[in-house]
Scaffold this motif. Structure first.
Motif, PDB file in Angstrom:
ATOM      1  N   LYS A  10     -21.630  -9.911  -5.113  1.00 23.10           N
ATOM      2  CA  LYS A  10     -21.842  -9.470  -6.495  1.00 23.10           C
ATOM      3  C   LYS A  10     -22.837  -8.312  -6.597  1.00 23.10           C
ATOM      4  O   LYS A  10     -22.906  -7.612  -7.611  1.00 23.10           O
ATOM      5  N   ASP A  11     -23.633  -8.126  -5.542  1.00 24.29           N
ATOM      6  CA  ASP A  11     -24.616  -7.039  -5.576  1.00 24.29           C
ATOM      7  C   ASP A  11     -24.111  -5.744  -4.944  1.00 24.29           C
ATOM      8  O   ASP A  11     -24.807  -4.732  -4.945  1.00 24.29           O
ATOM      9  N   ASN A  12     -22.905  -5.803  -4.389  1.00 26.25           N
ATOM     10  CA  ASN A  12     -22.341  -4.619  -3.731  1.00 26.25           C
ATOM     11  C   ASN A  12     -21.594  -3.782  -4.762  1.00 26.25           C
ATOM     12  O   ASN A  12     -20.434  -4.018  -5.059  1.00 26.25           O
ATOM     13  N   LEU A  13     -22.276  -2.795  -5.316  1.00 25.45           N
ATOM     14  CA  LEU A  13     -21.716  -1.992  -6.393  1.00 25.45           C
ATOM     15  C   LEU A  13     -21.343  -0.593  -5.906  1.00 25.45           C
ATOM     16  O   LEU A  13     -22.034  -0.009  -5.073  1.00 25.45           O
ATOM     17  N   THR A  14     -20.237  -0.092  -6.475  1.00 22.30           N
ATOM     18  CA  THR A  14     -19.801   1.279  -6.204  1.00 22.30           C
ATOM     19  C   THR A  14     -19.943   2.078  -7.494  1.00 22.30           C
ATOM     20  O   THR A  14     -19.457   1.660  -8.551  1.00 22.30           O
ATOM     21  N   ALA A  15     -20.628   3.219  -7.410  1.00 23.46           N
ATOM     22  CA  ALA A  15     -20.850   4.035  -8.606  1.00 23.46           C
ATOM     23  C   ALA A  15     -19.549   4.657  -9.083  1.00 23.46           C
ATOM     24  O   ALA A  15     -18.719   5.111  -8.282  1.00 23.46           O
ATOM     25  N   LEU A  16     -19.369   4.670 -10.377  1.00 22.50           N
ATOM     26  CA  LEU A  16     -18.228   5.335 -11.007  1.00 22.50           C
ATOM     27  C   LEU A  16     -18.746   6.515 -11.822  1.00 22.50           C
ATOM     28  O   LEU A  16     -19.779   6.404 -12.486  1.00 22.50           O
ATOM     29  N   PRO A  17     -18.043   7.645 -11.796  1.00 23.29           N
ATOM     30  CA  PRO A  17     -18.458   8.769 -12.651  1.00 23.29           C
ATOM     31  C   PRO A  17     -18.360   8.359 -14.120  1.00 23.29           C
ATOM     32  O   PRO A  17     -17.341   7.807 -14.545  1.00 23.29           O
ATOM     33  N   TYR A  18     -19.406   8.629 -14.874  1.00 25.53           N
ATOM     34  CA  TYR A  18     -19.398   8.215 -16.283  1.00 25.53           C
ATOM     35  C   TYR A  18     -18.950   9.384 -17.160  1.00 25.53           C
ATOM     36  O   TYR A  18     -19.353  10.532 -16.976  1.00 25.53           O
ATOM     37  N   ALA A  19     -18.102   9.067 -18.121  1.00 26.88           N
ATOM     38  CA  ALA A  19     -17.691  10.030 -19.136  1.00 26.88           C
ATOM     39  C   ALA A  19     -17.077   9.255 -20.288  1.00 26.88           C
ATOM     40  O   ALA A  19     -16.583   8.134 -20.101  1.00 26.88           O
ATOM     41  N   ASP A  20     -17.124   9.829 -21.459  1.00 24.36           N
ATOM     42  CA  ASP A  20     -16.475   9.179 -22.610  1.00 24.36           C
ATOM     43  C   ASP A  20     -14.968   9.116 -22.361  1.00 24.36           C
ATOM     44  O   ASP A  20     -14.362  10.100 -21.906  1.00 24.36           O
ATOM     45  N   ASN A  21     -14.406   7.949 -22.648  1.00 28.20           N
ATOM     46  CA  ASN A  21     -12.959   7.727 -22.478  1.00 28.20           C
ATOM     47  C   ASN A  21     -12.499   7.941 -21.032  1.00 28.20           C
ATOM     48  O   ASN A  21     -11.382   8.401 -20.781  1.00 28.20           O
ATOM     49  N   ALA A  22     -13.389   7.623 -20.088  1.00 30.58           N
ATOM     50  CA  ALA A  22     -13.004   7.732 -18.683  1.00 30.58           C
ATOM     51  C   ALA A  22     -12.111   6.570 -18.284  1.00 30.58           C
ATOM     52  O   ALA A  22     -12.155   5.489 -18.875  1.00 30.58           O
ATOM     53  N   VAL A  23     -11.275   6.796 -17.266  1.00 31.58           N
ATOM     54  CA  VAL A  23     -10.389   5.757 -16.747  1.00 31.58           C
ATOM     55  C   VAL A  23     -10.497   5.747 -15.229  1.00 31.58           C
ATOM     56  O   VAL A  23     -10.483   6.802 -14.584  1.00 31.58           O
ATOM     57  N   SER A  24     -10.635   4.564 -14.657  1.00 30.88           N
ATOM     58  CA  SER A  24     -10.651   4.427 -13.199  1.00 30.88           C
ATOM     59  C   SER A  24      -9.427   3.655 -12.745  1.00 30.88           C
ATOM     60  O   SER A  24      -8.897   2.812 -13.463  1.00 30.88           O
ATOM     61  N   TYR A  25      -8.977   3.953 -11.536  1.00 30.91           N
ATOM     62  CA  TYR A  25      -7.777   3.327 -10.985  1.00 30.91           C
ATOM     63  C   TYR A  25      -8.052   2.809  -9.580  1.00 30.91           C
ATOM     64  O   TYR A  25      -8.887   3.341  -8.848  1.00 30.91           O
ATOM     65  N   ILE A  26      -7.292   1.783  -9.213  1.00 32.74           N
ATOM     66  CA  ILE A  26      -7.220   1.346  -7.820  1.00 32.74           C
ATOM     67  C   ILE A  26      -5.756   1.431  -7.429  1.00 32.74           C
ATOM     68  O   ILE A  26      -4.881   0.909  -8.131  1.00 32.74           O
ATOM     69  N   THR A  27      -5.504   2.103  -6.316  1.00 35.58           N
ATOM     70  CA  THR A  27      -4.115   2.283  -5.873  1.00 35.58           C
ATOM     71  C   THR A  27      -3.948   1.805  -4.437  1.00 35.58           C
ATOM     72  O   THR A  27      -4.930   1.613  -3.709  1.00 35.58           O
ATOM     73  N   ILE A  28      -2.708   1.608  -4.061  1.00 32.01           N
ATOM     74  CA  ILE A  28      -2.367   1.330  -2.662  1.00 32.01           C
ATOM     75  C   ILE A  28      -1.908   2.652  -2.042  1.00 32.01           C
ATOM     76  O   ILE A  28      -0.999   3.298  -2.569  1.00 32.01           O
ATOM     77  N   GLU A  29      -2.544   3.029  -0.960  1.00 35.24           N
ATOM     78  CA  GLU A  29      -2.230   4.298  -0.301  1.00 35.24           C
ATOM     79  C   GLU A  29      -2.000   4.078   1.194  1.00 35.24           C
ATOM     80  O   GLU A  29      -2.334   3.014   1.737  1.00 35.24           O
ATOM     81  N   PRO A  30      -1.415   5.081   1.877  1.00 28.05           N
ATOM     82  CA  PRO A  30      -1.265   4.977   3.335  1.00 28.05           C
ATOM     83  C   PRO A  30      -2.632   4.848   4.010  1.00 28.05           C
ATOM     84  O   PRO A  30      -3.649   5.311   3.471  1.00 28.05           O
ATOM     85  N   LYS A  31      -2.667   4.226   5.172  1.00 26.56           N
ATOM     86  CA  LYS A  31      -3.911   4.008   5.896  1.00 26.56           C
ATOM     87  C   LYS A  31      -4.648   5.344   6.092  1.00 26.56           C
ATOM     88  O   LYS A  31      -4.051   6.342   6.478  1.00 26.56           O
ATOM     89  N   GLY A  32      -5.940   5.337   5.820  1.00 21.15           N
ATOM     90  CA  GLY A  32      -6.738   6.554   5.920  1.00 21.15           C
ATOM     91  C   GLY A  32      -6.944   7.238   4.593  1.00 21.15           C
ATOM     92  O   GLY A  32      -7.751   8.152   4.477  1.00 21.15           O
ATOM     93  N   GLY A  33      -6.198   6.788   3.557  1.00 12.78           N
ATOM     94  CA  GLY A  33      -6.379   7.348   2.224  1.00 12.78           C
ATOM     95  C   GLY A  33      -5.476   8.530   1.944  1.00 12.78           C
ATOM     96  O   GLY A  33      -4.788   9.053   2.823  1.00 12.78           O
ATOM     97  N   ASN A  34      -5.495   8.949   0.681  1.00 16.98           N
ATOM     98  CA  ASN A  34      -4.636  10.027   0.220  1.00 16.98           C
ATOM     99  C   ASN A  34      -5.470  11.054  -0.523  1.00 16.98           C
ATOM    100  O   ASN A  34      -6.590  10.782  -0.957  1.00 16.98           O
ATOM    101  N   VAL A  35      -4.931  12.272  -0.676  1.00 15.84           N
ATOM    102  CA  VAL A  35      -5.661  13.319  -1.386  1.00 15.84           C
ATOM    103  C   VAL A  35      -5.442  13.219  -2.901  1.00 15.84           C
ATOM    104  O   VAL A  35      -6.223  13.767  -3.682  1.00 15.84           O
ATOM    105  N   SER A  36      -4.393  12.541  -3.305  1.00 14.89           N
ATOM    106  CA  SER A  36      -4.134  12.322  -4.730  1.00 14.89           C
ATOM    107  C   SER A  36      -3.522  10.939  -4.893  1.00 14.89           C
ATOM    108  O   SER A  36      -2.849  10.426  -3.979  1.00 14.89           O
ATOM    109  N   PRO A  37      -3.729  10.295  -6.029  1.00 10.22           N
ATOM    110  CA  PRO A  37      -3.248   8.922  -6.197  1.00 10.22           C
ATOM    111  C   PRO A  37      -1.727   8.841  -6.272  1.00 10.22           C
ATOM    112  O   PRO A  37      -1.064   9.707  -6.845  1.00 10.22           O
TER     113      PRO A  37
END
Length: 252
Positions: free
Chosen positions: A214-241
């Protein structure tokens, strides 16, 4: 080399030297050849003997001790030249040693300056990292303990039903964090990746390696009406969601 000696012997430098009519540069050349090459030294000794014999045959009686004075002066001059050679050679050696030592210490100084620059840059980087970490810890403390912080429970869709996370949003301090507490298993060739859409721009927040406490937090960029996503990507990550692989979203 033999040709060089022959050319020298064919010249009249030895005779002129014996008669004392050579200039300084010619005298130095003759003395160097006499010292370096035995054939020249033998010829010089022979000429010297011949000149002495010739002088004896045609000698006019001279004052007592004149010969000794002349020979002593010649020896003195020769000795002076030899001393000059020795001093010149010694001075050259000392100059070379000094130049070598100067270059060595200059090179060492350059290396030390480079090493000091590298160390100084590393220290500055560490200081910047520590300041960032301290700032992040301070912000996490504010978010977790401030009564104005809002909590959003995040759950995965049918592609990641077991995914659980909590987003912490503080609109007053303009801080936002997320704690991913549970992740479903994925095939080895896939990974979870987090994104944030801020002011119309998609920001890559990196791969979610594993669920934390519960103490392991990841910072999110703050902005009004911001939206965050979690996606499934190929191993190693992707350059765009990958839009059709969105498994969770957090809107605030």
């Amino acid at each position: 080399m033999k040709e060089k000696i022959k050319i020298f012997l064919d010249s009249d430098l030895l005779e002129k030297y014996l008669l004392g009519t050579t200039n300084e540069m010619e005298s130095l050349q003759v003395e160097r050849y006499i010292a370096m090459y035995p054939p020249v030294r033998d010829t010089y000794n022979e000429l010297q003997d011949n000149l002495e014999n010739f002088a004896k045959l045609h000698a006019i009686k001279t004052p007592e001790g004149l010969k000794e004075k002349i020979l002593s002066r010649i020896k003195s001059e020769h000795s002076g030249r030899k001393k000059f050679f020795r001093y010149a050679i010694a001075a050259s050696v000392v100059a070379c040693m000094f130049a070598s030592a100067s270059y060595f210490f200059w090179n060492q100084n350059q290396n030390l300056q480079q090493e000091n620059t590298i160390v100084s840059n590393k220290i500055k980087t560490l200081e910047a990292d520590m300041r960032q970490q301290l700032e992040d810890v301070r912000n996490q403390f504010i978010v977790l303990n401030n009564p104005q912080t809002k909590k959003y429970n995040v759950r995965g869709n049918k592609m990641a039903k077991d995914l659980k996370a909590i987003a912490y949003i503080n609109p007053v301090k303009k801080l936002s964090y997320i704690n991913v507490s549970k992740l479903p298993e994925l095939p080895e060739n896939q990974c979870f990746q987090m994104w944030a859409e801020v002011n119309g721009k998609m920001v890559n927040l990196g791969i979610i390696e594993e669920a934390g406490n519960k103490d392991n937090l990841t910072a999110l960029p703050y902005a009004d009406n911001a939206v965050s996503y979690i996606t499934i990507e190929p191993k190693g990550g992707n350059v765009s969601p990958t839009v059709n692989k969105i498994v969770a979203n957090i809107a605030f």
